[in-house]
Design an enzyme around this catalytic site. Sequence first.
Site, PDB file in Angstrom:
ATOM      1  N   PRO A   1       5.800  -2.831   4.340  1.00 28.27           N
ATOM      2  CA  PRO A   1       5.192  -2.790   2.998  1.00 28.27           C
ATOM      3  C   PRO A   1       4.416  -4.069   2.709  1.00 28.27           C
ATOM      4  O   PRO A   1       4.902  -5.161   2.974  1.00 28.27           O
ATOM      5  CB  PRO A   1       6.403  -2.671   2.061  1.00 28.27           C
ATOM      6  CG  PRO A   1       7.557  -2.288   2.907  1.00 28.27           C
ATOM      7  CD  PRO A   1       7.252  -2.766   4.301  1.00 28.27           C
ATOM      8  N   GLU A   2       3.197  -3.917   2.223  1.00 28.29           N
ATOM      9  CA  GLU A   2       2.371  -5.061   1.842  1.00 28.29           C
ATOM     10  C   GLU A   2       2.230  -5.049   0.316  1.00 28.29           C
ATOM     11  O   GLU A   2       2.888  -4.270  -0.352  1.00 28.29           O
ATOM     12  CB  GLU A   2       1.007  -4.969   2.543  1.00 28.29           C
ATOM     13  CG  GLU A   2       1.136  -4.900   4.069  1.00 28.29           C
ATOM     14  CD  GLU A   2      -0.199  -4.790   4.793  1.00 28.29           C
ATOM     15  OE1 GLU A   2      -1.187  -5.341   4.288  1.00 28.29           O
ATOM     16  OE2 GLU A   2      -0.250  -4.153   5.858  1.00 28.29           O
TER      17      GLU A   2
END
Length: 269
Positions: A2-3
């Site tokens: 996840p960014e």
Amino acid sequence: MPELPEVETVVRSLQPTITGEMIARIDTPWQKVIATPDTIMTALGHRIESVARRGKFIVLNLTSGALLVHLRMTGRLYTYLPDVTQEPYVTAIIHFESGKRLTFQDTRKFGRIFYADDLATFFEHLGPEPLGATFTTKWLTDGFSRRCRLIKPLLLDQSFIAGLGNIYVDEGLFLAGIHPLSLSHKIPSANSKKLHDAIRGLLENAIAAQGTTIINFQHGDNRSGSFQHQLQVYGRTGEPCRKCKTFITKLFVAQRGTHVCLKCQMLFV
Ligand SMILES: [Zn+2]
């Protein structure tokens, strides 16, 4: 992994559910999930005043101090898992006084929970937020010219800029016409400006699409993001570039799989 947009999506899904809840107990079926074991119990008896994001960290601001969650590769937070003892890969459960709970599930187990009494100190080595006021075209251009580093690892460096990861760096460099092996101080300011605007646009659009679901990013009630349908190069190795029809190439830059159109992206060295 996840960014920024995926973490922001998680934060927004948690805000209405756990804001105001008082922490009663923290169970850790997998103890190493707690990165600050000496201080974690300080969080007990405190209420969650707000849920926010800094870089890729989920910040649970408490009446005193904060809990910080980093999802790393595969971490997921649930507020509804019915019987956690039946669920595999649960690393932590935060129980609230109301009976609600926040469950951390993580197949790879790289995700961590921290307690910090001072956020400024905790985040002192983190670069600016790409959607914040500090991240201007001038800031980026100056930052590039002061360093002579490979552009891709520089953009992945959380102490330079916070929140970007492999997907949005590959996409941003494509949109700005910059080859990922370019050197930061050799990049013309026109391309730096393009990159600045590309990063902002990408992140805003990806947040609007509730993130990118590549392998298993899900949020809230098992909903998925949809930004993967807008990707230009990431994960498109061997497929034609959407601009010039050249096949997208996969390289390894600083051990990270990197997607590039060799015709659209110029090497500045
Ligand atoms: Zn192309």
